[in-house]
Scaffold this motif. Structure first.
Motif, PDB file in Angstrom:
ATOM      1  N   VAL A   1       0.856  -1.198   0.000  1.00 57.46           N
ATOM      2  CA  VAL A   1       0.000   0.000   0.000  1.00 57.46           C
ATOM      3  C   VAL A   1       0.881   1.233   0.000  1.00 57.46           C
ATOM      4  N   LYS A   2       0.256   2.365  -0.185  1.00 58.21           N
ATOM      5  CA  LYS A   2       1.023   3.592  -0.359  1.00 58.21           C
ATOM      6  C   LYS A   2       1.872   3.951   0.852  1.00 58.21           C
ATOM      7  N   GLU A   3       1.402   3.576   2.036  1.00 60.68           N
ATOM      8  CA  GLU A   3       2.122   3.979   3.242  1.00 60.68           C
ATOM      9  C   GLU A   3       3.458   3.270   3.397  1.00 60.68           C
ATOM     10  N   ILE A   4       3.621   2.221   2.599  1.00 64.16           N
ATOM     11  CA  ILE A   4       4.872   1.482   2.738  1.00 64.16           C
ATOM     12  C   ILE A   4       5.930   2.081   1.823  1.00 64.16           C
ATOM     13  N   VAL A   5       7.036   2.449   2.439  1.00 61.06           N
ATOM     14  CA  VAL A   5       8.138   3.017   1.676  1.00 61.06           C
ATOM     15  C   VAL A   5       9.180   1.920   1.480  1.00 61.06           C
ATOM     16  N   VAL A   6       9.548   1.713   0.252  1.00 56.00           N
ATOM     17  CA  VAL A   6      10.590   0.713  -0.009  1.00 56.00           C
ATOM     18  C   VAL A   6      11.899   1.456  -0.158  1.00 56.00           C
ATOM     19  N   LYS A   7      12.777   1.216   0.783  1.00 53.36           N
ATOM     20  CA  LYS A   7      14.045   1.921   0.779  1.00 53.36           C
ATOM     21  C   LYS A   7      15.161   0.922   0.478  1.00 53.36           C
ATOM     22  N   ASN A   8      16.079   1.335  -0.340  1.00 56.37           N
ATOM     23  CA  ASN A   8      17.196   0.462  -0.731  1.00 56.37           C
ATOM     24  C   ASN A   8      16.721  -0.878  -1.264  1.00 56.37           C
ATOM     25  N   GLU A   9      15.532  -0.862  -1.792  1.00 58.49           N
ATOM     26  CA  GLU A   9      14.943  -2.040  -2.433  1.00 58.49           C
ATOM     27  C   GLU A   9      14.646  -3.195  -1.500  1.00 58.49           C
ATOM     28  N   LEU A  10      15.298  -3.215  -0.370  1.00 61.24           N
ATOM     29  CA  LEU A  10      15.145  -4.403   0.445  1.00 61.24           C
ATOM     30  C   LEU A  10      14.360  -4.142   1.720  1.00 61.24           C
ATOM     31  N   GLU A  11      14.476  -2.952   2.257  1.00 60.57           N
ATOM     32  CA  GLU A  11      13.854  -2.714   3.550  1.00 60.57           C
ATOM     33  C   GLU A  11      12.483  -2.064   3.387  1.00 60.57           C
ATOM     34  N   LEU A  12      11.538  -2.554   4.109  1.00 55.37           N
ATOM     35  CA  LEU A  12      10.176  -2.027   4.017  1.00 55.37           C
ATOM     36  C   LEU A  12       9.883  -1.175   5.250  1.00 55.37           C
ATOM     37  N   TYR A  13       9.304  -0.006   5.018  1.00 49.98           N
ATOM     38  CA  TYR A  13       8.952   0.877   6.134  1.00 49.98           C
ATOM     39  C   TYR A  13       7.465   1.174   6.064  1.00 49.98           C
ATOM     40  N   ILE A  14       6.857   1.262   7.200  1.00 54.14           N
ATOM     41  CA  ILE A  14       5.437   1.622   7.228  1.00 54.14           C
ATOM     42  C   ILE A  14       5.279   3.030   7.794  1.00 54.14           C
ATOM     43  N   LYS A  15       4.567   3.869   7.047  1.00 53.55           N
ATOM     44  CA  LYS A  15       4.238   5.242   7.446  1.00 53.55           C
ATOM     45  C   LYS A  15       5.441   6.000   7.972  1.00 53.55           C
ATOM     46  N   ASN A  16       5.700   5.797   9.231  1.00 52.93           N
ATOM     47  CA  ASN A  16       6.848   6.452   9.825  1.00 52.93           C
ATOM     48  C   ASN A  16       8.107   5.737   9.353  1.00 52.93           C
ATOM     49  N   PRO A  17       8.957   6.455   8.634  1.00 52.40           N
ATOM     50  CA  PRO A  17      10.137   5.799   8.063  1.00 52.40           C
ATOM     51  C   PRO A  17      11.061   5.205   9.114  1.00 52.40           C
ATOM     52  N   GLU A  18      10.860   5.578  10.374  1.00 56.57           N
ATOM     53  CA  GLU A  18      11.743   5.021  11.406  1.00 56.57           C
ATOM     54  C   GLU A  18      11.390   3.573  11.735  1.00 56.57           C
ATOM     55  N   ILE A  19      10.174   3.202  11.414  1.00 55.06           N
ATOM     56  CA  ILE A  19       9.759   1.843  11.787  1.00 55.06           C
ATOM     57  C   ILE A  19      10.000   0.896  10.621  1.00 55.06           C
ATOM     58  N   LYS A  20      10.921   0.037  10.838  1.00 50.05           N
ATOM     59  CA  LYS A  20      11.250  -0.932   9.800  1.00 50.05           C
ATOM     60  C   LYS A  20      10.536  -2.224  10.147  1.00 50.05           C
ATOM     61  N   VAL A  21       9.784  -2.747   9.210  1.00 47.97           N
ATOM     62  CA  VAL A  21       9.032  -3.953   9.532  1.00 47.97           C
ATOM     63  C   VAL A  21       9.706  -5.229   9.034  1.00 47.97           C
ATOM     64  N   GLY A  22      10.636  -5.094   8.196  1.00 51.41           N
ATOM     65  CA  GLY A  22      11.278  -6.313   7.705  1.00 51.41           C
ATOM     66  C   GLY A  22      11.893  -6.079   6.351  1.00 51.41           C
ATOM     67  N   GLU A  23      12.447  -7.101   5.831  1.00 51.57           N
ATOM     68  CA  GLU A  23      13.071  -6.971   4.526  1.00 51.57           C
ATOM     69  C   GLU A  23      12.332  -7.832   3.511  1.00 51.57           C
ATOM     70  N   GLY A  24      12.128  -7.255   2.354  1.00 54.23           N
ATOM     71  CA  GLY A  24      11.477  -8.021   1.290  1.00 54.23           C
ATOM     72  C   GLY A  24      12.512  -8.811   0.516  1.00 54.23           C
ATOM     73  N   TYR A  25      12.016  -9.698  -0.311  1.00 53.81           N
ATOM     74  CA  TYR A  25      12.925 -10.508  -1.128  1.00 53.81           C
ATOM     75  C   TYR A  25      12.968  -9.961  -2.543  1.00 53.81           C
ATOM     76  N   LYS A  26      14.180  -9.805  -3.059  1.00 56.66           N
ATOM     77  CA  LYS A  26      14.311  -9.438  -4.463  1.00 56.66           C
ATOM     78  C   LYS A  26      13.797 -10.598  -5.305  1.00 56.66           C
ATOM     79  N   ASP A  27      13.060 -10.242  -6.347  1.00 57.12           N
ATOM     80  CA  ASP A  27      12.408 -11.289  -7.134  1.00 57.12           C
ATOM     81  C   ASP A  27      13.334 -11.795  -8.245  1.00 57.12           C
ATOM     82  N   LEU A  28      14.416 -12.467  -7.845  1.00 60.53           N
ATOM     83  CA  LEU A  28      15.382 -12.997  -8.818  1.00 60.53           C
ATOM     84  C   LEU A  28      14.742 -14.079  -9.681  1.00 60.53           C
ATOM     85  N   HIS A  29      13.790 -14.796  -9.076  1.00 61.64           N
ATOM     86  CA  HIS A  29      13.094 -15.863  -9.797  1.00 61.64           C
ATOM     87  C   HIS A  29      12.468 -15.323 -11.087  1.00 61.64           C
ATOM     88  N   SER A  30      11.805 -14.170 -10.980  1.00 64.33           N
ATOM     89  CA  SER A  30      11.173 -13.592 -12.170  1.00 64.33           C
ATOM     90  C   SER A  30      12.208 -13.120 -13.180  1.00 64.33           C
TER      91      SER A  30
END
Lengths: 286, 249
Positions: A173-202
């Motif tokens: 959703v819009k509130e999620i900021v993807v920073k450095n492609e790997l880290e996901l932030y929700i609303k407040n950029p200080e709160i990091k919720v986890g890291e996403g996976y690069k879609d190498l498979h695709s």
């Protein structure tokens, strides 16, 4: 023990070729086992492969081994070319008539040429996958979930998989900021919720498949598959001589075991490259 | 038997050299290859031409003098023979035969088919010997017990006649089979163990300095060797060198 003996003598140079070559054979096995996950179809396979790719990029032990592998490839290539240049110089005038096929295999006489082709392959292969994974722009792995929306309508929602299992899944959703492609932030950029996976498979599917996840049509996939398959054939010939030759160079020769080593080498040289080549062929024709 | 010979002619070390074609007739199957060369040279001398220079000595396959790269193979198409033991029955009537000198930077051509193989002598001088006390109390070599297996292996290695066919056949002009046979022959025997470390280091260093190529384990040398010296010797020298490299001071 002088430095010149370990680096410059003809036999020591061959030891280095044997050690690095056998290490690279081990690397091939590891790489192949990882690649086999590309046979694992569907969303599950995609997720497994991307998680594997993440693991390979972040595990410390793997990182150390990867640097040993880069160094081995460089050393094997530079040392091999050095040996090949010296060998060329050792016979300045060629025979008018040379029936070399009567006494040796063509693969054994063309190791430098086969190796050079493999080196070019490794360079392009790393640009296409390794480079994109490390430095390129690869979208994060998202997946769609259908859920009941307002007024009984079915609503499609996208989610990111995250490395942090406690907070997944993260909705796209819009509130999620993807920073450095790997880290996901929700609303407040200080709160990091986890890291996403690069879609190498695709990326892989898009490279070798006729279409990337059913979207764009990849017109050059046949060429990629063809060149990859040819490269694996070249690798096969290189290994047919190289595997057993490494043991001979290290002095590991015995009337009882040499025949076994040669057979294992031949099996390795056929099975490993053939299985590597089967993967893009499977992706292309499935 | 009627043959067409294509022979490398080179008047001296600095001449560029070229292949010259000679037709030859009345060659019989029971002639040796060198007999055939003699027939050709007699014809050339009768015509007032310069005879073809080639190396030969014992003509019974034990001296290592004869060489010749015949139709693309050292000592010709037959196996386990020197050129003097090669019979003309191995060729067919009307055949074209290429005859070239050994080709290697370390074996420069002296004239025609004669090459300078003194690089082998220098490798031998670097370590292909055992030092023996000769000051009146020489010990009988046979007084030391040697296992039958090692004695046989050493003997097999010692059958190398130093002809240079291994260098000539190798795609890299490597001398590994020759040097390894000489290293093995001594490394397998108790008398040779005393100087084993320096021997292998010095002989390999000299081999490299003489400009021979590096071994790529093609195995061509062992196939073409008139004495069937085995690749086992190269593996043994690789082991000897590894040991010496790590333990020498």
């Amino acid at each position: 023990m002088s430095k010149s003996v370990i680096l410059k003598s003809s036999i020591a140079k061959k030891y280095w070729m044997a050690f690095t070559g056998l290490f690279l054979c081990l690397f091939l096995v590891g790489h192949l086992l990882g690649n086999l996950q590309l046979f694992y179809a569907g969303e599950e396979g995609r997720r497994a492969f991307n998680e594997y790719a993440y693991f390979m990029q972040h595990n410390l032990l793997i990182k150390v081994m990867s640097y040993v592998t880069y160094l081995s490839i460089l050393f094997h290539a530079i040392d091999g070319l050095l040996l090949a240049f010296q060998n060329k110089k050792a016979r300045p005038i060629q025979y008018a008539m040379n029936k070399a096929s009567a006494n040796s295999s063509s693969a054994s006489r063309q190791m430098a040429l086969l190796g050079s082709i493999i080196l070019i392959f490794i360079a392009t292969h790393m640009v296409n996958f390794w480079g994109k994974m490390h430095f390129g722009e690869i979208p994060l792995h998202t997946y769609n979930v259908s859920m009941p929306g307002q007024m009984g309508q079915v609503q499609e929602s996208s989610f990111y998989y995250t490395h942090d299992f406690s907070v997944q899944p993260v909705p796209v959703v819009k509130e999620i900021v993807v920073k450095n492609e790997l880290e996901l932030y929700i609303k407040n950029p200080e709160i990091k919720v986890g890291e996403g996976y690069k879609d190498l498979h695709s990326v892989v599917m898009g490279f070798f498949g006729k279409s990337a996840n059913g979207n764009d049509v990849n017109e050059l996939a046949w060429l990629a598959v063809l060149l990859y398959t040819i490269s694996m054939a070249v690798l096969s010939f290189h290994l047919m001589h190289g595997f057993a030759s490494a043991f001979q160079t290290l002095g590991l020769r015995h009337p009882r075991y040499t025949a076994i080593i040669k057979n294992i080498g031949m099996g390795f040289a056929i099975i490993v490259p053939a299985t590597f080549a089967a993967i893009p062929l499977y992706i292309f024709f499935k | 038997m009627k043959l067409t010979l294509k022979i490398w002619r080179q008047s001296g070390p600095n001449d560029k050299g070229q292949i010259v074609t000679y037709p030859i007739d009345n060659i019989e199957g029971n002639m040796s290859f060198l007999d055939m060369m003699d027939v050709l040279n007699e014809e050339l001398i009768m015509k007032g031409d310069d005879p073809v220079a080639f190396d030969h000595d014992c003509r019974e396959g034990i001296c290592g003098m004869c060489s010749l790269f015949i139709n693309g193979e050292a000592h010709g198409p037959d196996r386990a023979v020197t050129t003097c033991q090669l019979h003309m029955r191995k060729f067919s009537d009307g055949e074209t035969i290429y005859i070239e000198p050994w080709r290697a930077k370390a074996f420069p051509v002296v004239k025609d088919l004669v090459v300078d193989r003194s690089a082998f002598d220098r490798v031998m001088a670097a370590g292909g010997f055992v030092s023996v006390n000769t000051s009146g109390n020489t010990v009988d070599a046979n007084a030391i017990p040697i296992s039958k297996i090692n004695a046989d292996k050493a003997f097999e290695a010692a059958t190398c006649i130093g002809c240079g066919a291994c260098v000539a056949s190798c795609v890299n002009a490597s001398a590994m089979l020759f040097v390894s046979a000489k290293v093995s022959q001594l490394a397998l025997l108790p008398q040779g163990k005393v100087e084993a470390t320096e021997r292998v280091l010095n002989m390999v260093r000299t081999m490299d300095e003489e400009g021979f190529g590096n071994c790529t384990n093609t195995g061509a040398c062992a196939v073409e060797c008139p004495k069937e010296i085995s690749l086992d010797n190269i593996a043994r020298m690789n082991r000897e060198y590894f040991k010496a490299m790590l333990t020498s001071e």
